[in-house]
Design a protein around this motif. Structure first.
Motif, PDB file in Angstrom:
ATOM      1  N   ARG A  93       0.819  -1.205   0.000  1.00  0.00           N
ATOM      2  CA  ARG A  93       0.000   0.000   0.000  1.00  0.00           C
ATOM      3  C   ARG A  93       0.858   1.261   0.000  1.00  0.00           C
ATOM      4  O   ARG A  93       2.054   1.223   0.245  1.00  0.00           O
ATOM      5  N   VAL A  94       0.176   2.364  -0.249  1.00  0.00           N
ATOM      6  CA  VAL A  94       0.757   3.700  -0.087  1.00  0.00           C
ATOM      7  C   VAL A  94       0.080   4.300   1.133  1.00  0.00           C
ATOM      8  O   VAL A  94      -1.142   4.298   1.233  1.00  0.00           O
ATOM      9  N   ARG A 112      -5.288  -1.166  -6.074  1.00  0.00           N
ATOM     10  CA  ARG A 112      -6.370  -0.250  -6.457  1.00  0.00           C
ATOM     11  C   ARG A 112      -5.865   0.988  -7.192  1.00  0.00           C
ATOM     12  O   ARG A 112      -6.653   1.842  -7.586  1.00  0.00           O
ATOM     13  N   ILE A 113      -4.559   1.108  -7.358  1.00  0.00           N
ATOM     14  CA  ILE A 113      -3.994   2.273  -8.037  1.00  0.00           C
ATOM     15  C   ILE A 113      -4.116   2.097  -9.543  1.00  0.00           C
ATOM     16  O   ILE A 113      -3.671   1.090 -10.098  1.00  0.00           O
ATOM     17  N   ASN A 114      -4.735   3.098 -10.178  1.00  0.00           N
ATOM     18  CA  ASN A 114      -4.898   3.073 -11.635  1.00  0.00           C
ATOM     19  C   ASN A 114      -3.757   3.761 -12.358  1.00  0.00           C
ATOM     20  O   ASN A 114      -3.304   3.276 -13.393  1.00  0.00           O
ATOM     21  N   SER A 115      -3.332   4.910 -11.856  1.00  0.00           N
ATOM     22  CA  SER A 115      -2.246   5.634 -12.517  1.00  0.00           C
ATOM     23  C   SER A 115      -1.446   6.418 -11.501  1.00  0.00           C
ATOM     24  O   SER A 115      -1.938   6.783 -10.438  1.00  0.00           O
ATOM     25  N   VAL A 116      -0.207   6.669 -11.877  1.00  0.00           N
ATOM     26  CA  VAL A 116       0.713   7.428 -11.049  1.00  0.00           C
ATOM     27  C   VAL A 116       1.397   8.435 -11.964  1.00  0.00           C
ATOM     28  O   VAL A 116       1.896   8.068 -13.020  1.00  0.00           O
ATOM     29  N   GLU A 117       1.369   9.701 -11.563  1.00  0.00           N
ATOM     30  CA  GLU A 117       2.064  10.716 -12.350  1.00  0.00           C
ATOM     31  C   GLU A 117       2.731  11.699 -11.408  1.00  0.00           C
ATOM     32  O   GLU A 117       2.460  11.710 -10.210  1.00  0.00           O
ATOM     33  N   PHE A 118       3.621  12.500 -11.964  1.00  0.00           N
ATOM     34  CA  PHE A 118       4.287  13.509 -11.158  1.00  0.00           C
ATOM     35  C   PHE A 118       4.287  14.828 -11.914  1.00  0.00           C
ATOM     36  O   PHE A 118       4.123  14.873 -13.132  1.00  0.00           O
ATOM     37  N   LEU A 157       7.049   3.566  -7.360  1.00  0.00           N
ATOM     38  CA  LEU A 157       5.645   3.247  -7.130  1.00  0.00           C
ATOM     39  C   LEU A 157       5.046   2.550  -8.335  1.00  0.00           C
ATOM     40  O   LEU A 157       4.292   1.585  -8.194  1.00  0.00           O
ATOM     41  N   TYR A 158       5.380   3.010  -9.531  1.00  0.00           N
ATOM     42  CA  TYR A 158       4.888   2.352 -10.743  1.00  0.00           C
ATOM     43  C   TYR A 158       5.329   0.897 -10.778  1.00  0.00           C
ATOM     44  O   TYR A 158       4.535   0.001 -11.067  1.00  0.00           O
ATOM     45  N   HIS A 159       6.590   0.641 -10.462  1.00  0.00           N
ATOM     46  CA  HIS A 159       7.088  -0.748 -10.470  1.00  0.00           C
ATOM     47  C   HIS A 159       6.433  -1.578  -9.374  1.00  0.00           C
ATOM     48  O   HIS A 159       6.122  -2.758  -9.600  1.00  0.00           O
ATOM     49  N   GLU A 160       6.202  -0.999  -8.206  1.00  0.00           N
ATOM     50  CA  GLU A 160       5.513  -1.727  -7.137  1.00  0.00           C
ATOM     51  C   GLU A 160       4.082  -2.079  -7.559  1.00  0.00           C
ATOM     52  O   GLU A 160       3.623  -3.197  -7.329  1.00  0.00           O
ATOM     53  N   VAL A 161       3.389  -1.134  -8.175  1.00  0.00           N
ATOM     54  CA  VAL A 161       2.028  -1.393  -8.650  1.00  0.00           C
ATOM     55  C   VAL A 161       2.049  -2.474  -9.719  1.00  0.00           C
ATOM     56  O   VAL A 161       1.245  -3.400  -9.707  1.00  0.00           O
TER      57      VAL A 161
END
Length: 172
Positions: A93-94, A112-118, A157-161
């Motif tokens: 989790r985050v 449950r994470i759909n997308s991650v951006e910065f 985080l992207y790699h963990e997801v």
């Protein structure tokens, strides 16, 4: 056992634990330095004045009280906020926790994470910080501000997801 280890499940592992970037402390430190210099100058002026010793003592106390309130409100409180703000990524989790007297937080399962951006502006790029935006399946995107090394955190985080989704989707 300190935070975040005390809130983890039995076999959950911390991948990343960060406080906000130190840039949040720039103005509080500036206020501390300038406020202390102003209080010292004021005390030096009063010390050299030819006033009654009781009047000097009262003015010293007033300068000290103003300094304490100013430093407590504009320096100590932001530092405590910074110190008690945690951004944690585990293998499940985050987690985001913040607050000094009253705490609040959110947990987002990686599945449950759909997308991650910065996002980061020029000054953020120079300081190697930015905003991490996490969109989960059930809510509006959450923005986490002043994350140090936001591009590395984004990739992690992207790699963990991806690893979490890959392990759930693959046949066992």
């Amino acid at each position: 056992m300190g935070y975040p280890d005390k809130v983890l499940a039995g076999d959950e592992q911390v991948v990343l634990h960060r406080h906000p970037h130190w840039k949040r402390l720039f103005w509080p430190v500036t206020v501390l330095i300038l406020g202390s210099a102003a209080a010292s100058f004021g005390c030096a002026v009063v010390g050299n004045a030819t006033w009654d010793p009781t009047a000097k003592r009262v003015v010293f106390w007033v300068i000290g009280a103003i300094w304490l309130v100013l430093i407590g409100w504009l320096t100590l409180w932001p530092f405590l906020n910074w110190l008690t703000t945690h951004f944690v990524i585990t293998d499940r989790r985050v987690m985001f926790r913040h607050g000094v007297l009253s705490r609040s937080g959110i947990d987002i399962p990686l599945a449950r994470i759909n997308s991650v951006e910065f996002r980061h502006r020029l000054i953020d790029r120079i300081l190697r910080t930015g905003t991490l935006i996490v969109e989960s399946a059930s809510q509006d995107p959450l923005e986490f501000y002043d994350i140090p090394r936001v591009e590395q955190v984004h990739a992690l985080l992207y790699h963990e997801v991806f690893d979490t989704l890959g392990s759930e989707e693959s046949p066992s």
